[in-house]
Design a protein around this motif. Structure first.
Motif, PDB file in Angstrom:
ATOM      1  N   ASP A  34       2.690 -37.589  21.691  1.00  0.00           N
ATOM      2  CA  ASP A  34       2.682 -37.350  20.163  1.00  0.00           C
ATOM      3  C   ASP A  34       3.051 -36.136  19.566  1.00  0.00           C
ATOM      4  O   ASP A  34       3.776 -35.817  18.931  1.00  0.00           O
ATOM      5  N   ILE A  35       2.364 -35.141  20.179  1.00  0.00           N
ATOM      6  CA  ILE A  35       2.638 -33.807  19.828  1.00  0.00           C
ATOM      7  C   ILE A  35       4.067 -33.256  19.976  1.00  0.00           C
ATOM      8  O   ILE A  35       4.860 -32.753  19.175  1.00  0.00           O
ATOM      9  N   ASN A  36       4.511 -33.715  21.278  1.00  0.00           N
ATOM     10  CA  ASN A  36       5.981 -33.282  21.760  1.00  0.00           C
ATOM     11  C   ASN A  36       6.793 -34.026  20.695  1.00  0.00           C
ATOM     12  O   ASN A  36       8.078 -33.638  20.145  1.00  0.00           O
ATOM     13  N   ARG A  37       6.647 -35.250  20.464  1.00  0.00           N
ATOM     14  CA  ARG A  37       7.583 -36.111  19.470  1.00  0.00           C
ATOM     15  C   ARG A  37       7.458 -35.457  18.204  1.00  0.00           C
ATOM     16  O   ARG A  37       8.717 -35.199  17.405  1.00  0.00           O
ATOM     17  N   THR A  38       6.374 -35.036  17.556  1.00  0.00           N
ATOM     18  CA  THR A  38       5.914 -34.399  16.331  1.00  0.00           C
ATOM     19  C   THR A  38       7.026 -33.153  16.315  1.00  0.00           C
ATOM     20  O   THR A  38       7.520 -32.857  15.186  1.00  0.00           O
ATOM     21  N   ALA A  39       6.789 -32.395  17.351  1.00  0.00           N
ATOM     22  CA  ALA A  39       7.579 -30.973  17.396  1.00  0.00           C
ATOM     23  C   ALA A  39       9.010 -31.345  17.135  1.00  0.00           C
ATOM     24  O   ALA A  39       9.792 -30.400  16.777  1.00  0.00           O
ATOM     25  N   GLU A  40       9.727 -32.396  17.981  1.00  0.00           N
ATOM     26  CA  GLU A  40      10.988 -32.676  17.960  1.00  0.00           C
ATOM     27  C   GLU A  40      11.323 -32.932  16.355  1.00  0.00           C
ATOM     28  O   GLU A  40      12.458 -32.297  16.077  1.00  0.00           O
ATOM     29  N   ILE A  41      10.646 -33.619  15.905  1.00  0.00           N
ATOM     30  CA  ILE A  41      11.105 -34.204  14.357  1.00  0.00           C
ATOM     31  C   ILE A  41      10.820 -32.887  13.694  1.00  0.00           C
ATOM     32  O   ILE A  41      12.038 -32.758  12.606  1.00  0.00           O
ATOM     33  N   LEU A  42       9.988 -32.049  13.598  1.00  0.00           N
ATOM     34  CA  LEU A  42       9.659 -30.759  12.950  1.00  0.00           C
ATOM     35  C   LEU A  42      11.217 -29.902  13.176  1.00  0.00           C
ATOM     36  O   LEU A  42      11.675 -29.373  12.437  1.00  0.00           O
ATOM     37  N   GLN A  43      11.316 -29.815  14.426  1.00  0.00           N
ATOM     38  CA  GLN A  43      12.618 -29.048  14.689  1.00  0.00           C
ATOM     39  C   GLN A  43      13.758 -29.543  14.224  1.00  0.00           C
ATOM     40  O   GLN A  43      14.506 -28.752  13.493  1.00  0.00           O
ATOM     41  N   ALA A  44      13.906 -30.760  14.055  1.00  0.00           N
ATOM     42  CA  ALA A  44      15.171 -31.563  13.586  1.00  0.00           C
ATOM     43  C   ALA A  44      15.093 -31.226  12.213  1.00  0.00           C
ATOM     44  O   ALA A  44      16.102 -30.928  11.479  1.00  0.00           O
ATOM     45  N   GLN A  45      14.012 -31.561  11.379  1.00  0.00           N
ATOM     46  CA  GLN A  45      13.964 -31.389  10.005  1.00  0.00           C
ATOM     47  C   GLN A  45      14.312 -30.010   9.563  1.00  0.00           C
ATOM     48  O   GLN A  45      14.862 -29.683   8.624  1.00  0.00           O
ATOM     49  N   ARG A  46      13.793 -28.978  10.423  1.00  0.00           N
ATOM     50  CA  ARG A  46      14.031 -27.659  10.076  1.00  0.00           C
ATOM     51  C   ARG A  46      15.263 -27.333  10.073  1.00  0.00           C
ATOM     52  O   ARG A  46      16.080 -26.442   9.525  1.00  0.00           O
ATOM     53  N   ALA A  47      16.043 -27.357  11.171  1.00  0.00           N
ATOM     54  CA  ALA A  47      17.563 -27.618  11.287  1.00  0.00           C
ATOM     55  C   ALA A  47      18.264 -28.180  10.299  1.00  0.00           C
ATOM     56  O   ALA A  47      19.377 -27.544   9.792  1.00  0.00           O
ATOM     57  N   GLY A  48      17.925 -29.274   9.722  1.00  0.00           N
ATOM     58  CA  GLY A  48      18.721 -29.848   8.689  1.00  0.00           C
ATOM     59  C   GLY A  48      18.402 -29.113   7.270  1.00  0.00           C
ATOM     60  O   GLY A  48      19.328 -28.904   6.624  1.00  0.00           O
ATOM     61  N   LEU A  49      17.334 -28.941   7.326  1.00  0.00           N
ATOM     62  CA  LEU A  49      16.836 -27.966   6.052  1.00  0.00           C
ATOM     63  C   LEU A  49      17.646 -26.697   5.935  1.00  0.00           C
ATOM     64  O   LEU A  49      18.135 -26.208   4.777  1.00  0.00           O
ATOM     65  N   ARG A  50      17.703 -25.866   7.135  1.00  0.00           N
ATOM     66  CA  ARG A  50      18.442 -24.898   6.998  1.00  0.00           C
ATOM     67  C   ARG A  50      19.845 -24.963   6.906  1.00  0.00           C
ATOM     68  O   ARG A  50      20.736 -24.068   6.107  1.00  0.00           O
ATOM     69  N   LYS A  51      20.383 -26.103   7.419  1.00  0.00           N
ATOM     70  CA  LYS A  51      21.898 -26.325   6.984  1.00  0.00           C
ATOM     71  C   LYS A  51      22.335 -26.720   5.722  1.00  0.00           C
ATOM     72  O   LYS A  51      23.210 -26.247   5.250  1.00  0.00           O
ATOM     73  N   ARG A  52      21.227 -27.361   5.076  1.00  0.00           N
ATOM     74  CA  ARG A  52      21.418 -27.891   3.735  1.00  0.00           C
ATOM     75  C   ARG A  52      21.287 -26.546   2.786  1.00  0.00           C
ATOM     76  O   ARG A  52      21.868 -26.263   1.931  1.00  0.00           O
ATOM     77  N   GLU A  53      20.309 -25.611   3.189  1.00  0.00           N
ATOM     78  CA  GLU A  53      20.157 -24.486   2.386  1.00  0.00           C
ATOM     79  C   GLU A  53      21.069 -23.635   2.490  1.00  0.00           C
ATOM     80  O   GLU A  53      21.642 -22.808   1.513  1.00  0.00           O
ATOM     81  N   THR A  54      21.876 -23.387   3.767  1.00  0.00           N
ATOM     82  CA  THR A  54      22.739 -22.526   3.808  1.00  0.00           C
ATOM     83  C   THR A  54      24.093 -23.055   2.851  1.00  0.00           C
ATOM     84  O   THR A  54      24.828 -22.361   2.303  1.00  0.00           O
ATOM     85  N   ALA A  55      24.538 -24.574   3.002  1.00  0.00           N
ATOM     86  CA  ALA A  55      25.459 -24.976   2.461  1.00  0.00           C
ATOM     87  C   ALA A  55      25.296 -24.986   0.948  1.00  0.00           C
ATOM     88  O   ALA A  55      26.249 -24.696  -0.141  1.00  0.00           O
ATOM     89  N   ARG A  56      23.973 -25.070   0.389  1.00  0.00           N
ATOM     90  CA  ARG A  56      23.704 -24.878  -1.177  1.00  0.00           C
ATOM     91  C   ARG A  56      24.034 -23.559  -1.561  1.00  0.00           C
ATOM     92  O   ARG A  56      24.522 -23.312  -2.520  1.00  0.00           O
ATOM     93  N   ALA A  57      23.405 -22.338  -0.721  1.00  0.00           N
ATOM     94  CA  ALA A  57      23.724 -21.087  -1.022  1.00  0.00           C
ATOM     95  C   ALA A  57      25.305 -20.854  -1.016  1.00  0.00           C
ATOM     96  O   ALA A  57      25.636 -20.114  -2.099  1.00  0.00           O
ATOM     97  N   ASP A  58      25.816 -21.204  -0.205  1.00  0.00           N
ATOM     98  CA  ASP A  58      27.508 -21.208  -0.008  1.00  0.00           C
ATOM     99  C   ASP A  58      28.102 -21.596  -1.193  1.00  0.00           C
ATOM    100  O   ASP A  58      29.135 -21.102  -1.925  1.00  0.00           O
ATOM    101  N   TRP A  59      27.635 -22.890  -1.401  1.00  0.00           N
ATOM    102  CA  TRP A  59      28.336 -23.477  -2.873  1.00  0.00           C
ATOM    103  C   TRP A  59      28.254 -22.640  -3.813  1.00  0.00           C
ATOM    104  O   TRP A  59      28.965 -22.556  -4.637  1.00  0.00           O
ATOM    105  N   ILE A  60      27.000 -22.028  -4.316  1.00  0.00           N
ATOM    106  CA  ILE A  60      26.678 -21.498  -5.556  1.00  0.00           C
ATOM    107  C   ILE A  60      27.368 -20.372  -5.346  1.00  0.00           C
ATOM    108  O   ILE A  60      27.997 -19.750  -6.500  1.00  0.00           O
ATOM    109  N   SER A  61      27.494 -19.574  -4.422  1.00  0.00           N
ATOM    110  CA  SER A  61      28.174 -18.299  -4.244  1.00  0.00           C
ATOM    111  C   SER A  61      29.504 -18.615  -4.392  1.00  0.00           C
ATOM    112  O   SER A  61      30.156 -18.052  -5.161  1.00  0.00           O
ATOM    113  N   GLY A  62      29.954 -19.615  -3.770  1.00  0.00           N
ATOM    114  CA  GLY A  62      31.647 -19.817  -4.088  1.00  0.00           C
ATOM    115  C   GLY A  62      32.074 -20.336  -5.473  1.00  0.00           C
ATOM    116  O   GLY A  62      32.863 -19.988  -6.126  1.00  0.00           O
ATOM    117  N   VAL A  63      31.225 -21.179  -5.980  1.00  0.00           N
ATOM    118  CA  VAL A  63      31.325 -21.512  -7.461  1.00  0.00           C
ATOM    119  C   VAL A  63      31.249 -20.477  -8.564  1.00  0.00           C
ATOM    120  O   VAL A  63      32.024 -20.244  -9.457  1.00  0.00           O
TER     121      VAL A  63
END
Length: 485
Positions: free
Chosen positions: A216-245
């Motif tokens: 269960d800990i390994n499964r939780t760690a995988e979920i957290l890593q996936a969520q962090r990767a998705g969050l970093r991707k969204r944050e980067t896209a958001r920052a790039d979009w604001i900068s571009g606009v």
């Protein structure tokens, strides 16, 4: 590791306490059982009391009625052996038939420390003889040869402690051996749980007694890593979009502002059209300010805004912002009162001067935006409890308790403008909070003493800060003087 040590100490403590309580409970149970098995007096006591209750009369020997009833209650019999004749001179009526009526010295010695005709017997000294009390055959067990070495008795406390110590050690070894496998399984689980908040990849070997928990800990760690990767991707896209606009808007917005400014100065333009062009220019300025705020807020949120920390006197910063505010022709409807009187020496912090100026300006503009009909503004710089404080207060429309709660709790602000035509997004106050946070400080929003709005920024003082009364950038100028237009 500290969790494992704490868990081990807890287990050992529980084991020690359980062992101690078990000994106490066993001792109490022994006393309770012994008292229940012997509700009356002991057999030797009964024999002694019988000897004391036996009296010689003119007709022979007689036993008191109370003692006779006690013997009957014990289902015991008694005889009195005369010292001179070694004959039974008196006995109870329930004397068994197999009990002899005459005794030799060896027989008396045997019945004293053992049995008589398989009856457990106990003796008591009487006048001119010996009283023997016999109990039912299944009533008592007697130790025939009681003899204890004096050295054994003398060393018995140490022997008892040694036996208890050996028993405790054996119990502890058994406990450790039985739980060592569990402790070995707990260690990687605890390390895995501690590593989850570090944002590092976590993997726990799925074996042992706690393999399900490791999975269960390994499964939780995988979920957290996936969520962090998705969050970093969204944050980067958001920052790039604001900068571009922000970048794409600046050029056409500058053209709109430039042409609007030219049209506003056109001599042949009617007053109605001039008013419309002026509104276009003013709204374009607001759009430009909003774009800059969005870009700065995005950079601060994602730590993309570079800081240039240096010793900064907050009195000088606040005074400069107040002077710029007065020079912008707002002093007629927004009179500003400056207060640094009584400030203790040393209001210098490590910070970025431009960002700190932006925070103070945003607070002044926030007062102006929420009080279009004008109000008084109070700016104060002071030191308080090892912190440098900059407070901006007004006596204007103020803020409701519900709006204040949202302002304090909500990560993104969208509040009413208290009667202005446009909604206020609270972006200026959000930037203030981000700038203060970047300087390791705190900001508090509250009701003002005059019924308006109060914002207080607090920053940690720089070690070895100099006096407040001097401007570090211009030592000859008094930093606690009033702002000059």
């Amino acid at each position: 590791m500290s969790s494992i040590a704490k868990l081990t100490r807890r287990f050992v403590g529980i084991l020690s306490l359980s062992t101690f309580l078990l000994l106490i409970v066993n001792f109490i149970l022994l006393l309770v059982i012994a008292s229940s098995q012997m509700p009356g007096a002991g057999p030797w006591t009964v024999a002694r009391k019988t000897a004391e209750a036996l009296r010689k009369t003119e007709d022979g020997y007689a036993l008191s009625g109370e003692m006779a009833r006690e013997l009957d209650a014990e289902n015991a019999w008694a005889v009195f052996i005369d010292d001179d004749t070694r004959q039974v001179a008196w006995h109870t009526e329930n004397l068994p038939a197999e009990i002899p009526m005459a005794y030799t010295l060896s027989e008396i010695s045997g019945l004293t420390r053992g049995y008589l005709a398989d009856y457990p017997t106990f003796t008591g000294s009487a006048e001119n003889g010996l009283v023997v009390v016999g109990f039912p055959k299944d009533r008592y067990w007697k130790h025939m040869n009681p003899a204890w070495d004096y050295d054994l008795i003398q060393n018995s406390p140490y022997i008892l402690l040694a036996v208890i110590g050996v028993n405790v050690a054996v119990i502890f070894l058994i406990y450790v051996a039985a739980n060592s496998r569990l402790l070995r399984s707990v260690k990687p689980i605890a390390n895995g749980v501690q590593a989850l908040p570090t944002q590092e990849p976590v993997y726990v070997r799925e074996r042992g007694l706690l393999s399900d928990l490791a999975r269960d800990i390994n499964r939780t760690a995988e979920i957290l890593q996936a969520q962090r990767a998705g969050l970093r991707k969204r944050e980067t896209a958001r920052a790039d979009w604001i900068s571009g606009v922000s970048h794409d808007i600046r050029t056409p917005l500058s053209m709109v502002m430039g042409y609007a400014g030219q049209l506003e100065e056109e001599p042949g333009l009617s007053e109605e059209n001039r008013r419309k062009v002026s509104i276009i220019r003013q709204q374009s300025l607001k759009m430009k300010s909003l774009v800059n705020d969005l870009n700065l807020a995005s950079k601060l949120e994602y730590d993309m805004q570079p800081l240039h920390p240096q010793p900064v006197n907050l009195v000088a910063v606040a005074r400069q912002c107040a002077a710029d505010f007065i020079n912008a022709d707002f002093s007629e409807i927004y009179p500003l009162e400056w207060n640094t009187a009584g400030s203790p020496a040393g209001c210098v912090i490590n910070g970025d001067r431009d960002l700190l100026c932006r925070a103070v300006v945003n607070l002044l503009n926030n007062v102006r935006s929420h009080n279009p009909d004008g109000c008084r503004i109070f700016v104060e710089v002071r030191t308080e409890g090892g912190e440098a404080c900059v407070a901006v207060e007004d006596d204007g429309a103020g803020i409701t308790d519900e709006q204040l709660r949202k302002l304090r709790d909500a990560p993104h602000y969208r509040l009413s403008d208290y009667g202005t035509e446009e909604p206020c997004h609270g972006l200026g106050l959000r930037i203030v909070r981000q700038i203060v946070k970047a300087h390791h400080g705190s900001v508090d929003f509250d009701h003002g003493a005059s019924g308006g709005f109060l914002a207080t920024m607090r920053f940690p003082l720089r070690a070895g800060a100099g006096p407040v009364g001097r401007d570090p950038e211009n030592p000859e100028r008094q930093a606690d003087g009033p702002p000059r237009p």
